[in-house]
Enzyme design. Structure first.
Site, mmCIF file in Angstrom:
data_model
loop_
_atom_site.group_PDB
_atom_site.id
_atom_site.type_symbol
_atom_site.label_atom_id
_atom_site.label_comp_id
_atom_site.label_asym_id
_atom_site.label_seq_id
_atom_site.Cartn_x
_atom_site.Cartn_y
_atom_site.Cartn_z
ATOM 1 N N HIS A 43 0.895 -1.062 0.156
ATOM 2 C CA HIS A 43 0.110 0.059 -0.096
ATOM 3 C C HIS A 43 0.831 1.359 -0.175
ATOM 4 O O HIS A 43 0.737 2.162 -0.874
ATOM 5 C CB HIS A 43 -0.790 0.035 1.210
ATOM 6 C CG HIS A 43 -1.786 1.084 1.284
ATOM 7 N ND1 HIS A 43 -3.207 1.120 0.788
ATOM 8 C CD2 HIS A 43 -1.742 2.396 1.888
ATOM 9 C CE1 HIS A 43 -3.630 2.291 1.060
ATOM 10 N NE2 HIS A 43 -2.872 3.071 1.624
ATOM 11 N N GLU A 44 1.921 1.209 0.865
ATOM 12 C CA GLU A 44 2.669 2.484 0.961
ATOM 13 C C GLU A 44 3.528 2.695 -0.127
ATOM 14 O O GLU A 44 3.996 3.689 -0.544
ATOM 15 C CB GLU A 44 3.688 2.660 2.282
ATOM 16 C CG GLU A 44 2.735 2.258 3.538
ATOM 17 C CD GLU A 44 1.861 3.540 3.804
ATOM 18 O OE1 GLU A 44 1.665 4.472 3.063
ATOM 19 O OE2 GLU A 44 0.642 3.382 4.646
ATOM 20 N N GLU A 80 -4.744 8.179 -2.748
ATOM 21 C CA GLU A 80 -5.160 6.799 -2.376
ATOM 22 C C GLU A 80 -5.431 5.939 -3.168
ATOM 23 O O GLU A 80 -5.218 4.799 -3.075
ATOM 24 C CB GLU A 80 -6.352 7.164 -1.404
ATOM 25 C CG GLU A 80 -6.740 6.191 -0.504
ATOM 26 C CD GLU A 80 -5.866 5.770 0.667
ATOM 27 O OE1 GLU A 80 -4.946 6.586 0.894
ATOM 28 O OE2 GLU A 80 -5.786 4.665 1.264
#
Lengths: 499, 499
Positions: free
Chosen positions: A263-264, A293
Site C-alpha cells: 500500500h505505502e 489513495e
C-alpha cells in the site's frame, strides 16, 4: 530577476522548510531517541512557524499581486503554482490571526483529549472538544465566504479539489446499493474461508526480507527511497529522489507488513515519478488525497491481492514461514487474504466493507455542516448507521464514534478521499486493461514495470498540475464512475464465495 | 520581555536551525537515498543561510548592544552566551561580505580539488588553492585586527579558546623530547607483538553486537542516542537528549569498529551530560575541540585499551569471533592492540606516535602564518619532518602533505587540538586517580559509572560555560602539563615492550 522567478524562488523556500520538517518527522517516527524529543519539538516549532509566516506574509501577497498581472504570459507550471499558493494564502488570511491561534491550540488539545477518551471509552470527555471544533470550522467556513448553503463543499475541496456533495451523494448511493446486497450474500454464504493460519507466528526478519523482495518487484526505486519500521506505517515524499516507506511487523499477523508495505509503496511510487519540473513546489505532492489513495490501493488490491501475483510469490512466502504455510494451498491462502467480514474498525476493514465505513463518516460530516445534526447525538447515529449498512452494532464508543483521530485533528472532509481512492483505482484499472490487455500475463513474465509506466504516464507525472477529476477524465475518458469498483467487487467475490 | 530573554530566544532560534541541520547531515551520512541528495543540498543551503543571516544581522547587533549595558546584572549563562555570540559576530562582521562569499566558494572548490589531488597524488593541482586559502586567511586575520605579530594565535583560539603558540611550543617541545627517544627504544626492541590475527575475518553483525554491548558498559545512554553505520565514524550532538554515534565495520580489521565506537562514545557521553540549562545555546557543544577530544581519547585509551577492560571483555570478544581469537592469549591480544609503529597516515597512528603527526602539522601552520614558510615548499618540509620525528619518509604526496582535508577546508589551527586532547586526557586521568584510587577495580566490579560521574562533575556539565584551561585547572589543580601523558606512555610501553 522576473516576478515569476522571484515567486518560484519564494515558493521553493517554503518547500525547503517543508522538506526539512519532513525529515524531522520521519526521524522522530523511525528511531529518534526519546529523550531528545522535547527539544526536537522546539525545532519543529521554529520551522513550522517559518512555513506559516512565509505562507501568509505581505511579501508573498505582493508577489501574488504582481504576478497576477502577467500570469497569462507565464507557463503552465507557474500558473498552477500561483493558483495553489493563492488558494492557501486566501484560506489562511481570511481567518483573524487570533482565532487561528486559538484553533491551533484547540486542535492540539483536542487530539490529546481524544487519545485519552478513546483509551478510556469516555465519549463525554471528548464531546465538548468536538463541539467546539465543529463550531470553529463553521465559523472558518463563514470567513471563507461560502454562500451556496453547502458549507461542507469547501471542506471537501481542501482534500479533493473540485469534489462536491452532489457528486458524492450520487456515487456513494449507487455504490452502496450494490455493496450492501453483495455483503449480505457473502455473509450468508456457506463458503467461508479458513483463516486460522493467518495468525500464526511469522518471524519479523523474514517478513522484512519478503517485503523488500516485493518492493523490488513493484519497481519501487531504492536509490530514491528506503524501508523502515514504525508503529503506524506511512510513506513520505521528501523530494522525488527521496520517498520513504515505513511498515509495521506484526509477528502474529503478517498481513499488516506485507499489504501495508505494498500500500505505502503505491503512495511512494506516485511521488517518485512526479515530473522533475515540479520539484520543490506544492504540486510535487500529488493531485489530491483521493488520487494518492488510488495509487496505494491500486497496488494493494490489483497487484497485492491478485491471484496472479501470488502464483509467482506464494512459494517464496512459504519458504519464509514454512510452518505457517507449508500445508496451506494457494487457493486457501487467496481465499483467506480476501476474506470479507463486517467489523467495527475502519482501518482493519476489508476491500468490500471499507467504503461503507467511509459513507457513514461522510453522512455524519455532511449532516454536521450542511444539516442540523448535533454533536451530542453522534454516538447513536453512528451505531444506527453501522447496524443499517454493516449489520453490526458497536458496543462501546471506543470501537464506534471514538475510533478515528481525524475529527479531533479538524480533518473534516478528509474521509471521502479514502472511498474515492477505491473508485478511482478501479476506474484506472479498467482503462489500463484497454492499453495493457495482457495485464495478468505481466505477473507470469515477472515484469510489472508496464503497470508503473502506465500510471506514471497517466497519473504520477502530473503531480497537482492537473486537477483530480481532469486526471481521471484524461486517463479513463469519463468522469467519476463507481460502477467499475462495484463490477470488480461483484466479480471477485462471486468467484471467491461461489455466490 | 527583557532584553536578556529576547537575546536568549534569538540565540536559541539559531540553535534550532543548527539542530535541524544536524539531523539533515546525520541523515545524509547514514542512509538518505542518493537520488534525493541534490535537492536536499538546496534545503541545507536554505537553513545554513538562515543561520548565517541570523548570526550577522542588525537585529542581533541591536540585542548585543542593549544587553551589554545590563550584562553585569545577568546570570553566568547569559554572560557566557553573550561573550560567545559576540565573538562570532565580530569575527564574521569584520570580513567584507563580498570577500566572505569568495572565501566560501574557494573553500568548497578547494575541498573538491583536494579530493581529486589526493586520489591522483597531484600536489601541483592542489597547491594554488592552498596558496590562495592561506592568503585569504592571512587577510582575514588582518581584518580581525591582530597586532601582536602572532597571527596564528587567533586561528588557534577559534578551536581552543585561550591557547597560544607560547604554550604549545613549550608543551609540544617537552613532550617530543620524551616521545622521540621512547619511540626509538620501542622500534629497536626485540619484543615486537604478533599482529596477524588482528586482520582475520570478523563478521560485521557480530562486531555490531559487541560494540552495542561495550556502549552499554560505558554508560552511553541509548534513550538519548543511537548507533549507526557510516563510512567515516562520527558523533553528533543534536541536543543533549539526542547524541548519536556512527561507526564503521571493517571485516578485515575489527579495531576500526571497536575502538572507533569507544572513541565516539567518549564524545557522545560528553554532550549527553552537558548541563540542561545550556540546551539550545552555543555552550551545549562542549568547551573546545581539545576538551572534546580529551573525552573521546579518555574512553578510547584509558578504558578501551586498558588491560582491566579486556579481562572482563576478551572472552566475549573471543566468542563473537572464535576462529580469529580462539588460540590467542589475552596477553598477546593486549600487546597487539597496543602496537607502536611509525606510519605515514595520521588517522591510522598509534597512541604514541599520534602526537608527532600533530606537531609536524602545527609547526607548518605556525610557519605559514607567523613565519615565512612558503606553500610551494611544503612537501619537502613535510617529508623532512617525518624523517626527523618518525624516522620514515613518505614516498608520495598522497601519503604525505595531501593526506588531510583540514587545510583544504580552511581549518588552520584545528590540528593542535588533537594532541591537546591526549594531554588533557592524561592529566584528567591523573586527577581522577586521586578521587578514585581504585580505578582499576571498577572494571572487575563491572561498574564504570564512577568514571562517567567524575567526568560529568569536572568536565561535561560545564559545556562551554568555562574555558578549556579553566576546566583543566579546576579539575586537576594545575595548568596544561604534558608530563602526565609522557609518564603514562613511558610506563605503559616500557612494560609492553619490556624496555
Amino acid at each position: 530577476m522576473t516576478v515569476e522567478q522571484q515567486f518560484l524562488d519564494y515558493v521553493k523556500k517554503i518547500g525547503a522548510y517543508n522538506e526539512a520538517l519532513g525529515v524531522l518527522y520521519w526521524d522522530m517516527r523511525t528511531g529518534a531517541p526519546k529523550k531528545g524529543l522535547d527539544q526536537r519539538s522546539e525545532v519543529v516549532g521554529v520551522l513550522a512557524t517559518d512555513v506559516f509566516n512565509l505562507s501568509t506574509s505581505d511579501e508573498l501577497k505582493g508577489l501574488l499581486d504582481k504576478l497576477e498581472l502577467t500570469l497569462s504570459a507565464a507557463d503552465e507550471v507557474t500558473n498552477r503554482v500561483f493558483e495553489e499558493v493563492k488558494k492557501q494564502y486566501d484560506l489562511s488570511k481570511k481567518i483573524p490571526a487570533e482565532e487561528y491561534k486559538k484553533f491551533v491550540i484547540l486542535q492540539s488539545k483536542s487530539e490529546s483529549v481524544w487519545e485519552e477518551a478513546k483509551a478510556t471509552n469516555d465519549w463525554a470527555k471528548f464531546m465538548p472538544y468536538l463541539k467546539e471544533m465543529v463550531a470553529t470550522l463553521k465559523q472558518f467556513v463563514n470567513y471563507w465566504g461560502v454562500k451556496d448553503d453547502n458549507p461542507y463543499n469547501i471542506l471537501l475541496d481542501q482534500y479533493e479539489p473540485g469534489m462536491t456533495t452532489e457528486v458524492l451523494d450520487q456515487v456513494f448511493g449507487e455504490l452502496r446499493s450494490r455493496i450492501v446486497p453483495l455483503l449480505k450474500k457473502i455473509t450468508e454464504s456457506p463458503n467461508q474461508p479458513k483463516t486460522d493460519f493467518l495468525f500464526k507466528h511469522f518471524d519479523k526478519q523474514k517478513q522484512e526480507a519478503f517485503s523488500l523482495d516485493v518492493l523490488k518487484q513493484l519497481s519501487y526505486d531504492f536509490d530514491a527511497g528506503r524501508l523502515d519500521e514504525t508503529v503506524h506505517p506511512f510513506a513520505t515524499g521528501l523530494n522525488r529522489g527521496d520517498v520513504r516507506i515505513t511498515t509495521k511487523y506484526d509477528e502474529s499477523d503478517f498481513r499488516s507488513a506485507v499489504f501495508g508495505t505494498i500500500h505505502e509503496c503505491g503512495h511512494a511510487i506516485y511521488e517518485q515519478n512526479v515530473s522533475e519540473e515540479l520539484t520543490g513546489t506544492p504540486l510535487a505532492g500529488g493531485a489530491s488525497m483521493g488520487i494518492h489513495e488510488s495509487q496505494s490501493l491500486f497496488y494493494e488490491n490489483f497487484v497485492g491481492r491478485n491471484p496472479k501475483f501470488w502464483e509467482q510469490n506464494y512459494e517464496k512466502l512459504q519458504s519464509y514461514s514454512p510452518e505457517q504455510f507449508g500445508d496451506v494451498s494457494i487457493e486457501d491462502f487467496l481465499r483467506a487474504i480476501n476474506e470479507v467480514k463486517p467489523s467495527f474498525i475502519r482501518i482493519e476493514a476489508d476491500e468490500l466493507t471499507y467504503a461503507l465505513h467511509i459513507m457513514i463518516r461522510y453522512e455524519i460530516e455532511k449532516g454536521l455542516f450542511n444539516g442540523d445534526l448535533k454533536v451530542e447525538d453522534l454516538p447513536d447515529i453512528w451505531n444506527a448507521k453501522y447496524e443499517e449498512y454493516l449489520g453490526i452494532r458497536p458496543e462501546t464508543n471506543a470501537e464506534g464514534i471514538l475510533q478515528d483521530v481525524h475529527w479531533a485533528g479538524a480533518s473534516f472532509g478528509y474521509f471521502p478521499s479514502y472511498a474515492l481512492g477505491y473508485m478511482y483505482a478501479a476506474q484506472f484499472k479498467a482503462a489500463m486493461l484497454k492499453d495493457i490487455p495482457n495485464f495478468d500475463e505481466l505477473f507470469e513474465k515477472g515484469d510489472l514495470s508496464p503497470i508503473k509506466a502506465w500510471l506514471t504516464q497517466n497519473v504520477h507525472q502530473y503531480g497537482a498540475l492537473k486537477k483530480p477529476l481532469d486526471i481521471l477524465k484524461d486517463a479513463t475518458g469519463e468522469g467519476l464512475n463507481g460502477n467499475y469498483l462495484a463490477d470488480y467487487l461483484e466479480e471477485k467475490y462471486t468467484k471467491i464465495y461461489q455466490l
